[in-house]
Design a protein around this motif. Structure first.
Motif, PDB file in Angstrom:
ATOM      1  N   TYR A  36       0.839  -1.209   0.000  1.00  0.00           N
ATOM      2  CA  TYR A  36       0.000   0.000   0.000  1.00  0.00           C
ATOM      3  C   TYR A  36       0.866   1.249   0.000  1.00  0.00           C
ATOM      4  N   TYR A  37       1.887   1.269   0.879  1.00  0.00           N
ATOM      5  CA  TYR A  37       2.748   2.450   0.951  1.00  0.00           C
ATOM      6  C   TYR A  37       3.449   2.696  -0.380  1.00  0.00           C
ATOM      7  N   ILE A  38       3.958   1.613  -1.004  1.00  0.00           N
ATOM      8  CA  ILE A  38       4.693   1.795  -2.257  1.00  0.00           C
ATOM      9  C   ILE A  38       3.764   2.328  -3.344  1.00  0.00           C
ATOM     10  N   GLU A  39       2.532   1.808  -3.396  1.00  0.00           N
ATOM     11  CA  GLU A  39       1.604   2.240  -4.433  1.00  0.00           C
ATOM     12  C   GLU A  39       1.178   3.698  -4.258  1.00  0.00           C
ATOM     13  N   ASN A  40       0.905   4.093  -2.994  1.00  0.00           N
ATOM     14  CA  ASN A  40       0.225   5.362  -2.779  1.00  0.00           C
ATOM     15  C   ASN A  40       1.087   6.477  -2.221  1.00  0.00           C
ATOM     16  N   ALA A  41       2.367   6.179  -1.887  1.00  0.00           N
ATOM     17  CA  ALA A  41       3.178   7.197  -1.203  1.00  0.00           C
ATOM     18  C   ALA A  41       3.360   8.437  -2.068  1.00  0.00           C
ATOM     19  N   ARG A  42       3.469   8.249  -3.391  1.00  0.00           N
ATOM     20  CA  ARG A  42       3.739   9.417  -4.238  1.00  0.00           C
ATOM     21  C   ARG A  42       2.560  10.374  -4.260  1.00  0.00           C
ATOM     22  N   GLU A  43       1.335   9.837  -4.345  1.00  0.00           N
ATOM     23  CA  GLU A  43       0.185  10.760  -4.338  1.00  0.00           C
ATOM     24  C   GLU A  43      -0.071  11.320  -2.936  1.00  0.00           C
ATOM     25  N   ASP A  44       0.088  10.471  -1.906  1.00  0.00           N
ATOM     26  CA  ASP A  44      -0.279  10.904  -0.562  1.00  0.00           C
ATOM     27  C   ASP A  44       0.669  11.961  -0.011  1.00  0.00           C
ATOM     28  N   GLY A  46       3.896  13.039  -1.759  1.00  0.00           N
ATOM     29  CA  GLY A  46       4.686  13.790  -2.727  1.00  0.00           C
ATOM     30  C   GLY A  46       6.169  13.516  -2.659  1.00  0.00           C
ATOM     31  N   ALA A  47       6.623  12.593  -1.785  1.00  0.00           N
ATOM     32  CA  ALA A  47       8.041  12.264  -1.701  1.00  0.00           C
ATOM     33  C   ALA A  47       8.329  11.039  -2.551  1.00  0.00           C
ATOM     34  N   THR A  48       9.509  11.018  -3.211  1.00  0.00           N
ATOM     35  CA  THR A  48       9.840   9.859  -4.036  1.00  0.00           C
ATOM     36  C   THR A  48      10.508   8.756  -3.235  1.00  0.00           C
ATOM     37  N   ASN A  49      11.105   9.098  -2.087  1.00  0.00           N
ATOM     38  CA  ASN A  49      11.705   8.077  -1.229  1.00  0.00           C
ATOM     39  C   ASN A  49      10.621   7.529  -0.308  1.00  0.00           C
ATOM     40  N   VAL A  50      10.241   6.254  -0.522  1.00  0.00           N
ATOM     41  CA  VAL A  50       9.100   5.712   0.212  1.00  0.00           C
ATOM     42  C   VAL A  50       9.425   5.576   1.694  1.00  0.00           C
ATOM     43  N   VAL A  51      10.699   5.250   2.013  1.00  0.00           N
ATOM     44  CA  VAL A  51      11.074   5.111   3.423  1.00  0.00           C
ATOM     45  C   VAL A  51      10.872   6.438   4.150  1.00  0.00           C
ATOM     46  N   THR A  52      11.281   7.533   3.501  1.00  0.00           N
ATOM     47  CA  THR A  52      11.078   8.847   4.107  1.00  0.00           C
ATOM     48  C   THR A  52       9.604   9.144   4.289  1.00  0.00           C
ATOM     49  N   SER A  53       8.775   8.776   3.276  1.00  0.00           N
ATOM     50  CA  SER A  53       7.367   9.104   3.427  1.00  0.00           C
ATOM     51  C   SER A  53       6.718   8.262   4.513  1.00  0.00           C
ATOM     52  N   VAL A  54       7.272   7.060   4.791  1.00  0.00           N
ATOM     53  CA  VAL A  54       6.753   6.305   5.935  1.00  0.00           C
ATOM     54  C   VAL A  54       7.205   6.955   7.238  1.00  0.00           C
ATOM     55  N   VAL A  55       8.504   7.324   7.313  1.00  0.00           N
ATOM     56  CA  VAL A  55       9.048   7.830   8.587  1.00  0.00           C
ATOM     57  C   VAL A  55       8.455   9.189   8.936  1.00  0.00           C
ATOM     58  N   VAL A  56       8.404  10.123   7.963  1.00  0.00           N
ATOM     59  CA  VAL A  56       7.966  11.485   8.300  1.00  0.00           C
ATOM     60  C   VAL A  56       6.563  11.779   7.803  1.00  0.00           C
ATOM     61  N   GLY A  57       6.001  10.930   6.944  1.00  0.00           N
ATOM     62  CA  GLY A  57       4.652  11.190   6.464  1.00  0.00           C
ATOM     63  C   GLY A  57       3.616  10.393   7.217  1.00  0.00           C
ATOM     64  N   TYR A  58       3.568   9.075   6.931  1.00  0.00           N
ATOM     65  CA  TYR A  58       2.522   8.253   7.531  1.00  0.00           C
ATOM     66  C   TYR A  58       2.703   8.098   9.038  1.00  0.00           C
ATOM     67  N   ARG A  59       3.956   7.926   9.460  1.00  0.00           N
ATOM     68  CA  ARG A  59       4.187   7.632  10.871  1.00  0.00           C
ATOM     69  C   ARG A  59       4.977   8.743  11.549  1.00  0.00           C
ATOM     70  N   ALA A  60       4.637  10.004  11.251  1.00  0.00           N
ATOM     71  CA  ALA A  60       5.402  11.125  11.792  1.00  0.00           C
ATOM     72  C   ALA A  60       5.255  11.237  13.301  1.00  0.00           C
ATOM     73  N   PHE A  61       4.128  10.795  13.823  1.00  0.00           N
ATOM     74  CA  PHE A  61       3.908  10.888  15.261  1.00  0.00           C
ATOM     75  C   PHE A  61       4.885   9.978  16.014  1.00  0.00           C
ATOM     76  N   ASP A  62       5.142   8.774  15.446  1.00  0.00           N
ATOM     77  CA  ASP A  62       6.160   7.879  15.988  1.00  0.00           C
ATOM     78  C   ASP A  62       7.511   8.566  16.035  1.00  0.00           C
ATOM     79  N   THR A  63       7.817   9.278  14.946  1.00  0.00           N
ATOM     80  CA  THR A  63       9.122   9.924  14.865  1.00  0.00           C
ATOM     81  C   THR A  63       9.248  11.005  15.920  1.00  0.00           C
ATOM     82  N   LEU A  64       8.138  11.712  16.187  1.00  0.00           N
ATOM     83  CA  LEU A  64       8.154  12.716  17.261  1.00  0.00           C
ATOM     84  C   LEU A  64       8.474  12.051  18.599  1.00  0.00           C
ATOM     85  N   GLY A  65       7.852  10.896  18.830  1.00  0.00           N
ATOM     86  CA  GLY A  65       8.154  10.164  20.054  1.00  0.00           C
ATOM     87  C   GLY A  65       9.593   9.719  20.117  1.00  0.00           C
TER      88      GLY A  65
END
Lengths: 229, 79, 119
Positions: A36-44, A46-65
């Motif tokens: 799901y992340y690989i398919e939709n990360a670019r539209e959701d 806008g980052a091309t690095n999927v790992v970055t979009s998981v760390v700071v996009g989808y799971r940014a609250f985890d990163t804050l912790g």
């Protein structure tokens, strides 16, 4: 005696793990969420690095912790090593050789620049705030090695750290006011893919994380080098 | 390719065993730095460049430096 | 050769975990214990990354326009491990600070000798 018990325990654990590993084949697709992340990360995001979009996009609250954990560990280290009223300073340190101190003059700005490059391009290329912050901290480590008496500007490091932490939280709170109303929502325009000014809040947050991690790790090294008698 | 990976894994395990048996703590720390460095190369082969970068800059550089500083402030040899 | 291909990363990862655990169980020197902790940490990270690998996969980065999302490796374990490495260095630094403090108050790094001493 102790070694024998340890080896027996290890053998038991090893057999158990070996049996359970037969159920996890190497190289086969396993999780749905990754697809799901690989398919939709670019539209959701806008980052091309999927790992970055998981760390700071989808799971940014985890990163804050996680940044908070790092901060608490640095604070705890300072508290453990501090002794009240003792005199501070580094004694018994030999001066560095000419090669190290001369090389440091040329390398220090270049390493800082490289670290900044890594965390500003975190959404396009491999790397990001944590790696860039570690590179910046290693630049300060080089300074400590080449001129042992030198200290970092403590108030400057504290200021950088607090401001970048506040920027992270403030961006999260600004997300509450925008459109979908959730913490850390992306309120900046996403721009075009594969350009530096794209992906909304991701580069801003990664710059904040890079500065925070860099100043914190440099502070950790500085605290450990401090001789308190 | 698989031969190179196997050799790297073998070297990594040998370095870990060296960290186990050295009684000089400084040598053990350098061996554990080698473990991190080889692990970073293996992360790259596993198509994880972000993690490889983090492991190389944090695991191999900063952790080793922190260990060396701590050993300088305590004792070098394990008795 | 097929066995090697299937299991070499798992062998490496669990070899590191086993050696790290052995150091923690057998040694009594505090700094040696922390070295074991760092090796164990690396082993666990390596296992998570090798679980996320897909045969002939590419890194999960759309660096060129023509890349297909089909053959990319799983990004979730990579994101987890990225944060785990940074947490690991923080914990290691805190543990080493405690070890330095321990040495200052007991004059030794050996856990056996410290047991006999009282506050």
């Amino acid at each position: 005696m102790r070694a024998t018990v340890g080896l027996i325990l290890l053998a038991v654990i090893g057999v158990g793990v070996g049996i359970s590993l037969l159920a996890i084949p190497f190289g086969a697709p396993k999780t749905e969420i990754g697809d799901y992340y690989i398919e939709n990360a670019r539209e959701d995001t806008g980052a091309t690095n999927v790992v970055t979009s998981v760390v700071v996009g989808y799971r940014a609250f985890d990163t804050l912790g996680e940044v908070t954990v790092l901060f608490v560990a640095a604070l705890g280290l300072g508290a453990v090593l501090a002794t009240a009223g003792g005199k501070r300073g580094r004694s018994g340190v030999e001066p560095a050789s000419l090669i190290l101190s001369a090389g440091n003059i040329f390398l220090f700005p270049l390493i800082l620049l490289f670290g900044a490059y890594i965390f500003t391009h975190g959404h396009l290329t491999p790397g990001g705030g944590f790696q860039g912050g570690a590179v910046i901290a290693s630049a300060f480590l080089l300074v400590y090695l080449s001129s042992p008496g030198k200290r970092i500007n403590e108030s400057g490091a504290t200021l950088t750290e607090s401001v970048s932490g506040l920027v992270f939280v403030a961006i999260g709170l600004l997300g509450l006011t925008y459109g979908t109303h959730y913490f850390l929502a992306n309120f900046l325009p996403k721009g075009t893919l594969n350009t530096l000014f794209s992906a909304g809040i991701i580069p801003v947050i990664y710059c904040a994380i890079g500065l925070k991690v860099g100043s914190e790790l440099a502070g950790v090294v500085d605290n450990l080098m401090e001789e308190t008698e | 390719m698989i031969i190179i990976v196997s050799l790297l894994v073998l070297a990594m395990l040998v370095a870990a065993v060296a960290a186990l048996i050295y009684r000089d703590l400084l040598s053990a720390v350098i061996a554990s730095c080698l473990v991190s460095l080889l692990a970073s190369i293996l992360f790259f082969f596993l198509q994880a460049p972000d993690v490889a970068m983090a492991e190389a800059s944090i695991g191999a550089a900063l952790v080793t430096a922190i260990f060396v500083i701590a050993i300088r402030r305590t004792k070098r040899y394990e008795e | 050769m097929s066995f090697l291909h299937d299991y070499v990363y798992y062998i490496g990862a669990f070899g590191l975990v086993a050696i790290g655990l052995l150091i923690i169980l057998v040694k009594r020197n505090l700094i040696k214990l922390i070295i074991g902790l760092s090796i164990l940490d690396t082993g666990v990270n390596m296992f998570l990354i090798s679980v996320g690998y897909i045969n002939r996969g590419t890194a999960p980065i759309f660096s060129r326009p023509g890349l297909e999302p089909d053959g990319m490796v799983d990004p979730v374990p990579q994101a987890l491990v990225l944060t785990a490495i940074v947490i690991g260095v923080a914990i290691l630094a805190l543990a080493l600070a405690l070890a330095v403090r321990f040495y200052k108050s007991y004059g030794t790094l050996d856990l056996r000798k410290a047991k006999e001493l009282r506050w």
